[in-house]
Write an enzyme that holds these catalytic residues in place. Structure first.
Site, PDB file in Angstrom:
ATOM      1  N   ILE A 204      26.600  26.988  29.194  1.00  0.00           N
ATOM      2  CA  ILE A 204      26.561  25.530  29.398  1.00  0.00           C
ATOM      3  C   ILE A 204      27.765  24.924  28.683  1.00  0.00           C
ATOM      4  O   ILE A 204      27.912  25.076  27.469  1.00  0.00           O
ATOM      5  CB  ILE A 204      25.291  24.886  28.789  1.00  0.00           C
ATOM      6  CG1 ILE A 204      24.021  25.551  29.319  1.00  0.00           C
ATOM      7  CG2 ILE A 204      25.265  23.379  29.062  1.00  0.00           C
ATOM      8  CD1 ILE A 204      23.722  25.241  30.749  1.00  0.00           C
ATOM      9  N   HIS A 205      28.644  24.242  29.438  1.00  0.00           N
ATOM     10  CA  HIS A 205      29.772  23.604  28.754  1.00  0.00           C
ATOM     11  C   HIS A 205      30.316  22.366  29.460  1.00  0.00           C
ATOM     12  O   HIS A 205      31.050  21.583  28.872  1.00  0.00           O
ATOM     13  CB  HIS A 205      30.930  24.610  28.574  1.00  0.00           C
ATOM     14  CG  HIS A 205      31.698  24.843  29.843  1.00  0.00           C
ATOM     15  ND1 HIS A 205      31.267  25.689  30.824  1.00  0.00           N
ATOM     16  CD2 HIS A 205      32.867  24.303  30.292  1.00  0.00           C
ATOM     17  CE1 HIS A 205      32.140  25.698  31.810  1.00  0.00           C
ATOM     18  NE2 HIS A 205      33.108  24.859  31.533  1.00  0.00           N
ATOM     19  N   ARG A 206      29.965  22.158  30.740  1.00  0.00           N
ATOM     20  CA  ARG A 206      30.579  21.057  31.485  1.00  0.00           C
ATOM     21  C   ARG A 206      30.167  19.696  30.944  1.00  0.00           C
ATOM     22  O   ARG A 206      29.009  19.467  30.605  1.00  0.00           O
ATOM     23  CB  ARG A 206      30.201  21.134  32.967  1.00  0.00           C
ATOM     24  CG  ARG A 206      31.123  22.048  33.744  1.00  0.00           C
ATOM     25  CD  ARG A 206      30.906  21.884  35.232  1.00  0.00           C
ATOM     26  NE  ARG A 206      31.773  22.802  35.946  1.00  0.00           N
ATOM     27  CZ  ARG A 206      33.011  22.509  36.340  1.00  0.00           C
ATOM     28  NH1 ARG A 206      33.521  21.324  36.079  1.00  0.00           N
ATOM     29  NH2 ARG A 206      33.741  23.399  36.973  1.00  0.00           N
ATOM     30  N   ALA A 207      31.123  18.783  30.928  1.00  0.00           N
ATOM     31  CA  ALA A 207      30.882  17.445  30.386  1.00  0.00           C
ATOM     32  C   ALA A 207      29.761  16.730  31.127  1.00  0.00           C
ATOM     33  O   ALA A 207      29.011  15.953  30.526  1.00  0.00           O
ATOM     34  CB  ALA A 207      32.164  16.623  30.440  1.00  0.00           C
ATOM     35  N   ASP A 278      26.888  26.405  34.441  1.00  0.00           N
ATOM     36  CA  ASP A 278      27.566  25.266  35.054  1.00  0.00           C
ATOM     37  C   ASP A 278      29.064  25.551  35.175  1.00  0.00           C
ATOM     38  O   ASP A 278      29.861  24.670  35.475  1.00  0.00           O
ATOM     39  CB  ASP A 278      27.307  23.958  34.284  1.00  0.00           C
ATOM     40  CG  ASP A 278      27.766  24.014  32.825  1.00  0.00           C
ATOM     41  OD1 ASP A 278      28.418  25.001  32.422  1.00  0.00           O
ATOM     42  OD2 ASP A 278      27.471  23.057  32.081  1.00  0.00           O
TER      43      ASP A 278
END
Length: 358
Positions: A204-207, A278
Site C-alpha cells: 500500500i503506497h498510493r496517495a 495499489d
C-alpha cells in the site's frame, strides 16, 4: 555505423530496475553508448552500492538530487538540469520510462532541443486525469519519436488518439517488466524472516489511499479480516507507516515488514498465494509469477488483466475486498496465458528498433 549515444532519464527505483534489462542489452552492442541520469525524484535509501551490484544495474553518471519539491517546482528544476546535460552530451536519443515527473521533464527538455524521444511503456491509460501519472504519460507519448507499447491495449489506445497521423513510430515490444522478472527469478532471494507456507502479499503506497482516511481505514479493516484466514505479509512503505501511526489505524494481525529488496520481493511473489496491491507494477509482476491479484484502486492501466480475470479491481471497500479475496483464495484452477505482454524479449526488440531508426 557510428556509435549511437542515448541519454536515459530515470527518477525512481522501479525505473532503474526496468532500465536494467535494456542497459544489459545495450552493453552487448559496441555501437550503443548509454548515459544514465538520475533526477533523484524519489529518495530511496535502499539505492545504495549494494542495490546496483545485486541487480547488476549500471550506476548513473549524473545524479541531480531534485526530490522533495512540488510537482511543478520539481518538474521545472528537472527540465533545467536535464537540458544542461543534453547540451553537454549531445545524444542521438533521449530515453524515458513510464509516467513519473522525471519522465515528463526528460521528454520536455529533449523536444525543446530537437532530440528524438524514446518512450518505453507508451500508450498506457487509466482515463483518470486526476492522476498526475496520467498527465505525464499522455504528454510524453505526444512528443515522443519511438513509442514502445507493452500490450495490444496500449497500442490501440495510441491508434484511437490519432497517433498513426503523428510523426512517430509505434512498436509493440511487449512489456520490459517481463524481461526483468524472468531475469531476476533465477536469483530471487528468500527474506531473512520466517515465511509461512501459505500467505497473501500486500503493498500500500498510493496517495489516493494513504491520503484519504476513509479509504485507508477500509483497506486495513479488510486486511485485518483477511489475516484471520491467511497470514498477510505487508512490506510497508515508510510514508504509509507514518500515516498509520498518525491516524491510529490498527495493524493487528498483519505481518508488517520494512521494505524488502527487489530480489526478496520476487521471491515473495513467487511463493505467495494471492497479491493485494495499489501498485501498477506489482499487478503485472503478479501475473508474470502466475498469482491472482486484487487491485486496491478504482481503475487500472492493465485492463487486459481484469478482462482475463487474473486481476480484480476492488477499490477501498472492506466488504468487496474480503468477498473477492475469499473467492480467489478458494480458486486454485486459474489458467495464466503467457503472451499478454510479449515473450520476454522487449529489450532486444527495443534495441534493434533504435538501431534501425538510424
Amino acid at each position: 555505423m557510428n556509435s549511437i549515444k542515448i541519454v536515459t532519464i530515470l527518477g525512481a527505483r522501479p525505473q532503474f530496475i526496468k532500465a536494467g534489462a535494456l542497459s544489459r542489452e545495450f552493453k552487448k552492442d559496441k555501437e550503443i553508448e548509454e548515459v544514465l541520469v538520475h533526477t533523484g525524484q524519489h529518495y530511496d535509501s535502499k539505492m545504495s552500492e549494494v542495490f546496483f551490484e545485486e541487480l547488476q544495474i549500471p550506476k548513473p553518471q549524473y545524479h541531480l538530487a531534485l526530490g522533495g519539491l512540488s510537482h511543478g517546482a520539481m518538474t521545472g528544476r528537472m527540465i533545467e538540469k536535464i537540458e544542461e546535460i543534453l547540451n553537454q552530451e549531445k545524444p542521438h536519443f533521449s530515453l524515458v520510462y513510464g509516467d513519473t515527473d522525471s519522465t515528463l521533464a526528460g521528454a520536455l527538455a529533449s523536444v525543446k532541443l530537437q532530440i528524438p524521444i524514446i518512450h518505453v511503456e507508451a500508450g498506457l491509460r487509466s482515463f483518470n486525469l486526476a492522476m498526475p501519472e496520467e498527465i505525464n504519460r499522455i504528454l510524453t507519448d505526444r512528443i515522443s519519436h519511438l513509442l514502445f507499447t507493452p500490450s495490444l491495449t496500449a497500442t490501440q489506445n495510441l491508434k484511437n488518439e490519432g497517433f498513426l497521423h503523428f510523426p512517430c513510430k509505434i512498436v509493440q515490444s511487449g512489456d520490459i517488466m517481463q524481461d526483468v522478472v524472468l531475469h531476476y527469478a533465477k536469483i530471487a532471494k528468500k527474506p531473512a524472516f520466517e515465511v509461512p507456507h501459505t500467505f497473501a502479499l500486500c503493498t500500500i503506497h498510493r496517495a489516493e489511499n494513504t491520503d484519504c482516511l476513509h479509504r485507508l481505514q477500509e483497506i486495513f479493516s479488510a486486511l485485518r479480516g483477511i489475516a484471520k484466514q491467511m497470514q498477510v505479509i505487508l512490506p510497508l512503505h515508510p510514508r504509509t507507516q507514518k500515516i498509520l501511526t498518525q491516524k491510529n489505524i490498527s495493524i493487528q494481525g498483519i505481518t508488517i515488514l520494512e521494505p524488502v529488496s527487489y530480489l526478496e520481493m520476487i521471491w515473495l511473489l513467487r511463493s505467495c498465494k494471492v497479491v493485494l496491491t495499489d501498485s501498477g507494477g506489482l499487478q503485472k509482476e503478479a501475473y508474470f509469477c502466475k498469482k491472482p491479484c486484487l487491485t486496491l484502486r478504482d481503475e487500472t492501466e492493465w485492463v487486459e488483466l481484469v478482462e482475463k480475470r487474473y486481476n480484480t479491481i476492488v477499490g477501498a471497500n472492506q466488504e468487496k475486498i474480503i468477498q473477492h479475496f475469499s473467492k480467489i483464495a478458494d480458486n486454485s484452477s486459474i489458467e495464466f496465458c503467457k503472451t499478454l505482454y510479449g515473450n520476454g524479449r522487449a529489450a532486444e526488440i527495443i534495441m534493434q528498433t533504435i538501431k534501425e531508426s538510424l
